[in-house]
Motif scaffolding. Structure first.
Motif, PDB file in Angstrom:
ATOM      1  N   GLY A 125       0.824  -1.107  -0.266  1.00 15.23           N
ATOM      2  CA  GLY A 125      -0.252   0.267   0.204  1.00 15.23           C
ATOM      3  C   GLY A 125       0.848   1.329   0.218  1.00 15.23           C
ATOM      4  N   PHE A 126       1.965   1.150  -0.264  1.00 14.24           N
ATOM      5  CA  PHE A 126       3.341   2.025  -0.359  1.00 14.24           C
ATOM      6  C   PHE A 126       2.902   3.079   0.672  1.00 14.24           C
ATOM      7  N   GLY A 127       2.717   2.635   2.166  1.00 16.71           N
ATOM      8  CA  GLY A 127       2.360   2.960   3.378  1.00 16.71           C
ATOM      9  C   GLY A 127       1.158   4.234   3.774  1.00 16.71           C
ATOM     10  N   ARG A 128       0.560   4.187   2.917  1.00 15.85           N
ATOM     11  CA  ARG A 128      -0.617   5.344   2.379  1.00 15.85           C
ATOM     12  C   ARG A 128      -1.725   4.546   2.402  1.00 15.85           C
ATOM     13  N   ARG A 129      -2.197   3.504   3.324  1.00 17.51           N
ATOM     14  CA  ARG A 129      -3.184   2.289   4.166  1.00 17.51           C
ATOM     15  C   ARG A 129      -2.869   2.496   5.526  1.00 17.51           C
ATOM     16  N   ALA A 130      -3.811   2.882   6.794  1.00 20.44           N
ATOM     17  CA  ALA A 130      -4.239   3.474   8.375  1.00 20.44           C
ATOM     18  C   ALA A 130      -3.408   2.466   8.696  1.00 20.44           C
ATOM     19  N   LEU A 131      -3.079   1.923   9.354  1.00 21.31           N
ATOM     20  CA  LEU A 131      -2.677   0.389  10.127  1.00 21.31           C
ATOM     21  C   LEU A 131      -2.905   0.724  11.870  1.00 21.31           C
ATOM     22  N   ASP A 132      -3.926  -0.408  12.130  1.00 16.72           N
ATOM     23  CA  ASP A 132      -3.949  -0.116  13.623  1.00 16.72           C
ATOM     24  C   ASP A 132      -2.887  -0.466  14.266  1.00 16.72           C
ATOM     25  N   ILE A 133      -2.055  -0.223  15.397  1.00 15.19           N
ATOM     26  CA  ILE A 133      -1.197  -0.855  15.659  1.00 15.19           C
ATOM     27  C   ILE A 133      -0.341  -0.322  16.870  1.00 15.19           C
ATOM     28  N   ALA A 134      -0.153  -1.572  17.927  1.00 14.60           N
ATOM     29  CA  ALA A 134       0.656  -0.667  19.349  1.00 14.60           C
ATOM     30  C   ALA A 134       1.270   0.102  18.886  1.00 14.60           C
ATOM     31  N   PRO A 135       1.267   1.257  20.307  1.00 10.80           N
ATOM     32  CA  PRO A 135       2.277   1.671  20.723  1.00 10.80           C
ATOM     33  C   PRO A 135       3.820   1.503  20.702  1.00 10.80           C
ATOM     34  N   ASP A 136       3.741  -0.079  21.007  1.00 12.47           N
ATOM     35  CA  ASP A 136       5.017  -0.174  22.000  1.00 12.47           C
ATOM     36  C   ASP A 136       5.594  -1.184  20.351  1.00 12.47           C
ATOM     37  N   ASP A 137       4.860  -1.211  19.664  1.00 17.02           N
ATOM     38  CA  ASP A 137       5.597  -2.031  18.606  1.00 17.02           C
ATOM     39  C   ASP A 137       5.638  -0.668  17.579  1.00 17.02           C
ATOM     40  N   LEU A 138       4.421   0.107  17.303  1.00 20.98           N
ATOM     41  CA  LEU A 138       5.707   1.126  16.302  1.00 20.98           C
ATOM     42  C   LEU A 138       6.538   1.808  16.396  1.00 20.98           C
ATOM     43  N   ALA A 139       7.144   1.976  18.299  1.00 19.56           N
ATOM     44  CA  ALA A 139       8.059   2.401  18.898  1.00 19.56           C
ATOM     45  C   ALA A 139       8.948   2.302  18.031  1.00 19.56           C
ATOM     46  N   ASN A 140       9.092   0.575  18.267  1.00 23.73           N
ATOM     47  CA  ASN A 140      10.493  -0.659  18.112  1.00 23.73           C
ATOM     48  C   ASN A 140       9.968   0.039  16.459  1.00 23.73           C
ATOM     49  N   GLU A 141       8.987  -0.142  15.818  1.00 28.58           N
ATOM     50  CA  GLU A 141       9.426  -0.431  14.103  1.00 28.58           C
ATOM     51  C   GLU A 141      10.103   1.185  13.575  1.00 28.58           C
ATOM     52  N   VAL A 142       9.782   2.118  14.501  1.00 27.07           N
ATOM     53  CA  VAL A 142      10.526   3.741  13.905  1.00 27.07           C
ATOM     54  C   VAL A 142      11.720   3.541  14.535  1.00 27.07           C
TER      55      VAL A 142
END
Length: 250
Positions: free
Chosen positions: A68-85
């Protein structure tokens, strides 16, 4: 004034934009880190080209969404998002350092950028991932956004950006790409908007109102049709208006 662009968004045999030409024009490069676009070979090449030209390198972090080229919103847990960043910053910084440079800032991409502009948890998670890698990194984001507030709360320096090639709502948010007129492609009009933004004249919104954005950086998307000409015209317009150009993290 800084001029930035989203670059390194090819993947494998699939090409996106003209990174080399854009790097001859912009002062900061938001480089995809492999989640919404980009791969190790693309990341290495763009970092090397940016380092050769003295262009600042930023980690363009996004949702894990290549399809989706990062243009689709995903429901992701904050801790997981922090780790992926954190993961994405580290990956890009490895290539930046191998090229004799380094990552100096972070800019979220696409749906993550728009979601975190208003979502407290996702904005805080982005800032958390940034701080865990290097609290000295800057964050590039929309002015008066939740990202800016969370960065300031955490002691992270946030810089405001404006989009020369995108339409704005009356609230200062970007018009959805699903709507007509969201992406601007007329080079003359885009250059005029950029100069107006940079000189404090404001920008006309989609409903005919006016916003006073006062940005530290102007963005032209690398995947916008005619992006190289748009960026060139913007740079020429800023020069004619006696607006000096330099990287905001320089």
């Amino acid at each position: 004034m800084d001029l930035n662009s989203d670059l390194g968004e090819g993947f494998g045999a699939w090409k996106m934009g003209d990174d080399e030409a854009m790097l001859d024009i912009v002062t900061s490069a938001n480089v995809a880190c492999g989640f919404h676009a980009g791969d190790p070979s693309v990341m290495r090449r763009v970092c090397e080209l940016a380092a050769e030209r003295g262009v600042a390198i930023g980690a363009h972090v996004g949702y894990r969404d290549l399809a989706g080229f990062g243009r689709r919103a995903l429901d992701i847990a904050p801790d997981d998002l922090a780790n992926e960043v954190l993961y994405q910053i580290g990956a890009l910084d490895a290539f930046a350092r191998a090229a004799g440079s380094r990552v100096t800032y972070v800019k979220p991409h696409g749906a993550l950028y728009n979601t975190a502009a208003a979502d407290v948890e996702q904005a805080a998670a982005i800032v958390d991932g940034l701080r865990r890698y290097d609290p000295g990194l800057a964050l590039l984001c929309l002015p008066d956004s939740e990202m800016q507030r969370q960065a300031e709360k955490a002691g992270v320096v946030a810089y405001a950006e404006a989009f020369a090639d995108r339409a704005y709502t009356a609230e200062g948010r970007l018009v959805s790409r699903k709507l007509p007129g969201a992406v601007l492609q007329d080079a003359e009009a885009v250059a005029e908007r950029a100069v107006a933004m940079a000189t404090g004249d404001g920008v006309v919104t989609a409903d005919g109102g006016k916003l006073d954005l006062r940005p530290d950086s102007l963005c032209v998307h690398g995947d916008t049709p005619g992006a190289v000409e748009l960026a060139r015209r913007i740079r020429e317009g800023l020069s004619t208006a006696d607006v000096p150009l330099s990287a905001f993290t320089g």
